[in-house]
Design a protein around this motif. Structure first.
Motif, PDB file in Angstrom:
ATOM      1  N   UNK A 133      22.025 -92.039-108.442  1.00  0.00           N
ATOM      2  CA  UNK A 133      21.534 -91.164-107.368  1.00  0.00           C
ATOM      3  C   UNK A 133      22.598 -90.169-106.901  1.00  0.00           C
ATOM      4  N   UNK A 134      22.132 -88.992-106.547  1.00  0.00           N
ATOM      5  CA  UNK A 134      23.000 -88.003-105.918  1.00  0.00           C
ATOM      6  C   UNK A 134      23.315 -88.441-104.503  1.00  0.00           C
ATOM      7  N   UNK A 135      24.486 -88.098-104.028  1.00  0.00           N
ATOM      8  CA  UNK A 135      24.914 -88.410-102.670  1.00  0.00           C
ATOM      9  C   UNK A 135      25.147 -87.106-101.910  1.00  0.00           C
ATOM     10  N   UNK A 136      25.030 -87.125-100.586  1.00  0.00           N
ATOM     11  CA  UNK A 136      25.217 -85.887 -99.806  1.00  0.00           C
ATOM     12  C   UNK A 136      26.530 -85.162-100.111  1.00  0.00           C
ATOM     13  N   UNK A 137      27.596 -85.894-100.363  1.00  0.00           N
ATOM     14  CA  UNK A 137      28.891 -85.253-100.624  1.00  0.00           C
ATOM     15  C   UNK A 137      28.933 -84.504-101.968  1.00  0.00           C
ATOM     16  N   UNK A 138      27.956 -84.718-102.821  1.00  0.00           N
ATOM     17  CA  UNK A 138      27.923 -84.035-104.112  1.00  0.00           C
ATOM     18  C   UNK A 138      27.545 -82.560-104.004  1.00  0.00           C
ATOM     19  N   UNK A 139      27.088 -82.130-102.845  1.00  0.00           N
ATOM     20  CA  UNK A 139      26.682 -80.735-102.677  1.00  0.00           C
ATOM     21  C   UNK A 139      27.818 -79.781-103.018  1.00  0.00           C
ATOM     22  N   UNK A 140      29.055 -80.170-102.794  1.00  0.00           N
ATOM     23  CA  UNK A 140      30.196 -79.279-103.043  1.00  0.00           C
ATOM     24  C   UNK A 140      30.248 -78.799-104.498  1.00  0.00           C
ATOM     25  N   UNK A 198      26.130 -72.955-108.669  1.00  0.00           N
ATOM     26  CA  UNK A 198      25.028 -72.038-108.360  1.00  0.00           C
ATOM     27  C   UNK A 198      25.486 -70.604-108.144  1.00  0.00           C
ATOM     28  N   UNK A 199      26.783 -70.395-108.089  1.00  0.00           N
ATOM     29  CA  UNK A 199      27.312 -69.034-107.956  1.00  0.00           C
ATOM     30  C   UNK A 199      27.749 -68.449-109.297  1.00  0.00           C
ATOM     31  N   UNK A 200      27.542 -69.196-110.362  1.00  0.00           N
ATOM     32  CA  UNK A 200      27.923 -68.739-111.698  1.00  0.00           C
ATOM     33  C   UNK A 200      26.665 -68.270-112.431  1.00  0.00           C
ATOM     34  N   UNK A 201      26.532 -66.956-112.660  1.00  0.00           N
ATOM     35  CA  UNK A 201      25.317 -66.423-113.304  1.00  0.00           C
ATOM     36  C   UNK A 201      25.010 -67.067-114.660  1.00  0.00           C
ATOM     37  N   UNK A 202      26.030 -67.422-115.421  1.00  0.00           N
ATOM     38  CA  UNK A 202      25.802 -68.040-116.722  1.00  0.00           C
ATOM     39  C   UNK A 202      25.199 -69.437-116.581  1.00  0.00           C
ATOM     40  N   UNK A 203      25.639 -70.173-115.575  1.00  0.00           N
ATOM     41  CA  UNK A 203      25.149 -71.540-115.357  1.00  0.00           C
ATOM     42  C   UNK A 203      23.692 -71.537-114.914  1.00  0.00           C
ATOM     43  N   UNK A 204      23.312 -70.579-114.093  1.00  0.00           N
ATOM     44  CA  UNK A 204      21.948 -70.584-113.538  1.00  0.00           C
ATOM     45  C   UNK A 204      20.972 -69.710-114.317  1.00  0.00           C
ATOM     46  N   UNK A 205      21.409 -69.144-115.432  1.00  0.00           N
ATOM     47  CA  UNK A 205      20.566 -68.202-116.177  1.00  0.00           C
ATOM     48  C   UNK A 205      19.166 -68.732-116.468  1.00  0.00           C
ATOM     49  N   UNK A 206      19.044 -69.976-116.913  1.00  0.00           N
ATOM     50  CA  UNK A 206      17.737 -70.537-117.277  1.00  0.00           C
ATOM     51  C   UNK A 206      17.214 -71.531-116.242  1.00  0.00           C
ATOM     52  N   UNK A 207      17.814 -71.551-115.069  1.00  0.00           N
ATOM     53  CA  UNK A 207      17.472 -72.543-114.057  1.00  0.00           C
ATOM     54  C   UNK A 207      16.382 -72.063-113.115  1.00  0.00           C
ATOM     55  N   UNK A 208      16.135 -72.868-112.113  1.00  0.00           N
ATOM     56  CA  UNK A 208      15.125 -72.563-111.103  1.00  0.00           C
ATOM     57  C   UNK A 208      15.237 -71.138-110.592  1.00  0.00           C
ATOM     58  N   UNK A 220      25.327 -72.154 -96.840  1.00  0.00           N
ATOM     59  CA  UNK A 220      24.240 -72.661 -96.000  1.00  0.00           C
ATOM     60  C   UNK A 220      22.941 -72.784 -96.793  1.00  0.00           C
ATOM     61  N   UNK A 221      22.640 -71.789 -97.627  1.00  0.00           N
ATOM     62  CA  UNK A 221      21.429 -71.852 -98.450  1.00  0.00           C
ATOM     63  C   UNK A 221      21.494 -73.036 -99.420  1.00  0.00           C
ATOM     64  N   UNK A 222      22.639 -73.232-100.025  1.00  0.00           N
ATOM     65  CA  UNK A 222      22.810 -74.347-100.967  1.00  0.00           C
ATOM     66  C   UNK A 222      22.711 -75.674-100.230  1.00  0.00           C
ATOM     67  N   UNK A 223      23.334 -75.771 -99.050  1.00  0.00           N
ATOM     68  CA  UNK A 223      23.244 -76.998 -98.240  1.00  0.00           C
ATOM     69  C   UNK A 223      21.793 -77.343 -97.907  1.00  0.00           C
ATOM     70  N   UNK A 224      21.026 -76.336 -97.494  1.00  0.00           N
ATOM     71  CA  UNK A 224      19.624 -76.566 -97.131  1.00  0.00           C
ATOM     72  C   UNK A 224      18.819 -77.027 -98.342  1.00  0.00           C
TER      73      UNK A 224
END
Length: 177
Positions: A6-13, A19-29, A39-43
């Motif tokens: 399971x993911x834990x709250x501290x894993x958000x970091x 999520x700020x790397x265009x190559x990583x998120x290219x095919x993602x949500x 703040x957006x990522x935290x939410x």
């Protein structure tokens, strides 16, 4: 190679960088394309951890226990015994090493054994050849095509719809979570 837990709250970091790397998120949500602030990522992360109809598991390297991404099932329907598979590998050093195939097989095992699902589906960008290869190796078959269903960097591309049914599945021996 990898384990799921399971993911834990501290894993958000970890997601701040990913999520700020265009190559990583290219095919993602599509939502990942719009997330720019902490703040957006935290939410998003807090909401993700609370979704009862989803299974969200962190992907960890067995040797170091380092979080490298997350995977699971969204929209789990008890009535239809189905769900939609997703995977996100944020650590580029883990790309192209069979992690996607290994994780996909583990999630499919969990879905069919622990969650008693009958069908798992996914959509994948046509140009995501690594994803297509991993899903095929894990037993998914192509069901159809959603024409020009995604737009990345101003270019439209098709999404491929794939699924695996419990009757077609070959147990891999899921590693619990």
């Amino acid at each position: 190679m990898v384990k799921l837990a399971p993911l834990q709250p501290e894993h958000v970091a970890h997601f701040y960088t990913w999520l700020r790397d265009p190559e990583v998120i290219e095919y993602s949500l599509s939502a990942f394309q719009r997330m720019k602030t902490t703040e957006q990522i935290d939410q998003w992360f807090a909401a993700t951890l609370q979704q009862a109809s989803n299974l969200n598991l962190g992907i960890y390297l067995e040797e170091t226990n380092a979080l490298i991404g997350y995977a699971g099932l969204s929209g789990i329907s008890v009535t239809n015994q189905s769900g939609e598979y997703f995977i996100f590998i944020g650590e580029k050093a883990s790309w192209g090493k069979g992690v996607g195939t290994a994780v996909t097989k583990q999630i499919v095992d969990i879905a069919f054994t622990s969650h008693q699902l009958n069908r798992i589906m996914l959509t994948v960008s046509e140009s995501n050849t690594g994803g297509l290869k991993a899903y095929t190796k894990a037993g998914f078959v192509v069901e159809g095509r959603l024409r020009q269903a995604a737009c990345r960097q101003g270019v439209f591309h098709d999404k491929i719809v794939m699924s695996v049914l419990k009757a077609e599945w070959q147990p891999q021996g899921a590693q619990g979570y």
